[in-house]
Motif scaffolding. Structure first.
Motif, short mmCIF file in Angstrom:
data_model
loop_
_atom_site.label_atom_id
_atom_site.label_comp_id
_atom_site.label_asym_id
_atom_site.label_seq_id
_atom_site.Cartn_x
_atom_site.Cartn_y
_atom_site.Cartn_z
N GLY A 82 -47.09 138.82 120.13
CA GLY A 82 -47.20 139.00 118.86
C GLY A 82 -48.46 140.26 118.34
N ILE A 83 -49.57 139.94 119.34
CA ILE A 83 -50.58 141.22 119.19
C ILE A 83 -50.07 142.54 119.33
N ALA A 84 -49.36 142.65 120.51
CA ALA A 84 -48.53 143.88 120.87
C ALA A 84 -47.62 144.43 119.70
N VAL A 85 -46.84 143.58 119.19
CA VAL A 85 -45.93 143.89 117.95
C VAL A 85 -46.68 144.42 116.77
N VAL A 88 -48.01 147.91 117.59
CA VAL A 88 -46.95 148.81 117.14
C VAL A 88 -46.48 149.08 115.80
N ARG A 89 -46.52 148.16 115.02
CA ARG A 89 -46.03 148.09 113.66
C ARG A 89 -47.10 148.87 112.75
N LEU A 90 -48.51 148.65 113.15
CA LEU A 90 -49.37 149.52 112.44
C LEU A 90 -49.33 151.00 112.97
N VAL A 91 -48.96 151.25 114.15
CA VAL A 91 -48.79 152.73 114.36
C VAL A 91 -47.66 153.25 113.53
N ARG A 92 -46.69 152.51 113.47
CA ARG A 92 -45.42 152.84 112.91
C ARG A 92 -45.65 152.99 111.16
N GLY A 93 -46.93 152.70 110.75
CA GLY A 93 -47.35 152.68 109.17
C GLY A 93 -46.59 151.61 108.53
N THR A 94 -46.64 150.38 108.89
CA THR A 94 -46.39 149.17 108.42
C THR A 94 -47.81 148.74 107.83
N ARG A 95 -47.71 148.26 106.39
CA ARG A 95 -48.74 147.84 105.81
C ARG A 95 -49.47 146.68 106.59
N PRO A 96 -50.87 146.98 106.65
CA PRO A 96 -51.68 145.87 107.34
C PRO A 96 -51.63 144.35 107.04
N ARG A 97 -51.33 144.25 105.54
CA ARG A 97 -51.21 142.71 105.12
C ARG A 97 -49.67 142.36 105.94
N ALA A 98 -48.76 142.94 105.67
CA ALA A 98 -47.41 142.31 106.27
C ALA A 98 -47.65 142.12 107.80
N VAL A 99 -48.38 142.86 108.48
CA VAL A 99 -48.72 142.84 109.88
C VAL A 99 -49.51 141.58 110.21
N LEU A 100 -50.39 141.32 109.42
CA LEU A 100 -51.51 140.20 109.43
C LEU A 100 -50.58 138.86 109.40
N PHE A 101 -49.90 138.96 108.41
CA PHE A 101 -49.05 137.58 108.19
C PHE A 101 -48.00 137.28 109.20
N LEU A 103 -48.65 138.24 112.37
CA LEU A 103 -49.29 137.52 113.40
C LEU A 103 -49.89 136.30 113.20
N LEU A 104 -50.30 136.00 112.00
CA LEU A 104 -50.89 134.61 111.47
C LEU A 104 -49.60 133.83 111.82
N GLY A 105 -48.60 134.00 111.45
CA GLY A 105 -47.25 133.00 111.81
C GLY A 105 -47.03 132.66 113.11
N VAL A 106 -47.05 133.49 114.20
CA VAL A 106 -47.06 133.33 115.50
C VAL A 106 -48.18 132.56 116.15
N ALA A 107 -49.41 132.85 115.61
CA ALA A 107 -50.45 132.10 115.95
C ALA A 107 -50.47 130.65 115.39
N VAL A 108 -50.11 130.25 114.42
CA VAL A 108 -49.73 128.99 113.76
C VAL A 108 -48.88 128.11 114.53
N ALA A 109 -47.82 128.97 114.88
CA ALA A 109 -46.67 128.34 115.60
C ALA A 109 -47.16 127.88 116.87
N ALA A 110 -47.82 128.89 117.45
CA ALA A 110 -48.26 128.61 118.94
C ALA A 110 -49.27 127.17 118.86
N ILE A 111 -50.31 127.24 117.86
CA ILE A 111 -51.36 126.30 117.62
C ILE A 111 -50.47 125.03 117.63
N VAL A 112 -49.57 124.86 116.72
CA VAL A 112 -48.73 123.74 116.62
C VAL A 112 -48.25 123.20 117.94
N ALA A 113 -47.67 124.06 118.61
CA ALA A 113 -46.73 123.68 119.67
C ALA A 113 -48.05 123.24 120.92
N LEU A 114 -49.27 123.86 120.72
CA LEU A 114 -50.42 123.62 121.60
C LEU A 114 -50.86 122.00 121.40
#
Length: 258
Positions: A82-85, A88-101, A103-114
């Motif tokens: 998720g961090i790598a993606v 890449v998305r920031l480099v391609r010009g994606t808005r930081p807010r969209a990138v943050l959301f 990455l946050l979704g991936v982190a929450v999913a991983a935490i729930v599984a843990l």
């Protein structure tokens, strides 16, 4: 040589003229292209699949090799992916807010599984978010604030001016049902797989199914919207707002019932 006359070929550009028909075709073409450009989220859906692939593959590998805590190793792999993606998305010009959301979704999913220790729970957040999204889109249609109109209107710089055009309001309501349907389909596919604890099938469905559904929804949104617009409508970029000054302030009045 005489000039054709009549409703099908008036030379003056009046109602029924070739000029009007060509203008209508241009508006329809422009509208379809605009909508595809705004809603073209297939690339984002593909990017969001990368952490899922990392989680499932590492979980399978860790289980096969007998590593300690396969879910923990897989969760770490998903977060790193998720961090790598995100980079890449920031480099391609994606808005930081969209990138943050994202990455946050991936982190929450991983935490729930843990937390639960169950690999299938990595997909629980996504299933619940799809249920919530279906409800939110449906409610927005019922209260006459269709989310598709808000997304497109914001992207086009119209704010909520489109809502004062009864044809566009009705069109966005119809097209929003397409997105409700795709969230319902996702839940109908993912929920039985989750209940059966089929982690690999969940991952495969997430990777293959979600981008295809997004692409299909983008394609179907325009015909659904266009079906509500009369032939002479100037298109989604040009709401027909009642009043002498359509270019004035964008203060909403009561919506006209279509």
């Amino acid at each position: 040589m005489s000039t054709p006359e009549g409703p099908a070929g008036r030379p003056d550009g009046g109602p029924g003229s070739d000029t009007e028909h060509e203008g209508g075709r241009d508006a329809r073409r422009e509208g379809a292209e605009s909508l595809r450009a705004i809603l073209g989220g297939r690339g984002g859906a593909i990017d969001a699949s990368v952490p899922v692939v990392a989680f499932v593959l590492v979980w399978l590998l860790a289980g096969a090799l007998g590593w300690w805590s396969p879910v923990g190793v897989a969760a770490a792999a998903a977060i790193l992916a998720g961090i790598a993606v995100a980079v890449v998305r920031l480099v391609r010009g994606t808005r930081p807010r969209a990138v943050l959301f994202g990455l946050l979704g991936v982190a929450v999913a991983a935490i729930v599984a843990l937390y639960t220790g169950r690999a299938e729970d990595f997909f629980l957040v996504q299933i619940l978010s799809n249920v919530a999204s279906a409800l939110a889109w449906a409610v927005s249609i019922v209260v006459r604030w269709p989310l598709l109109g808000l997304v497109v209107g914001t992207a086009l710089g119209q704010k909520t001016r489109w809502r004062r055009d009864p044809d566009l309001l009705r069109g966005y309501q119809r097209a929003s049902w397409v997105w409700v349907a795709q969230y319902v389909v996702r839940v109908a596919v993912f929920l039985p797989l989750y209940q059966a604890e089929w982690v690999f099938a969940l991952g495969a469905a997430r990777v293959a199914f979600s981008p295809a559904l997004v692409a299909l929804s983008v394609v179907l949104s325009w015909p659904a919207l266009r079906s509500a617009l009369p032939p002479d409508h100037p298109g989604i970029r040009h709401p027909r707002v009642p009043g002498p000054d359509p270019g004035g302030p964008t203060v909403d009045g009561p919506p006209t019932d279509g």
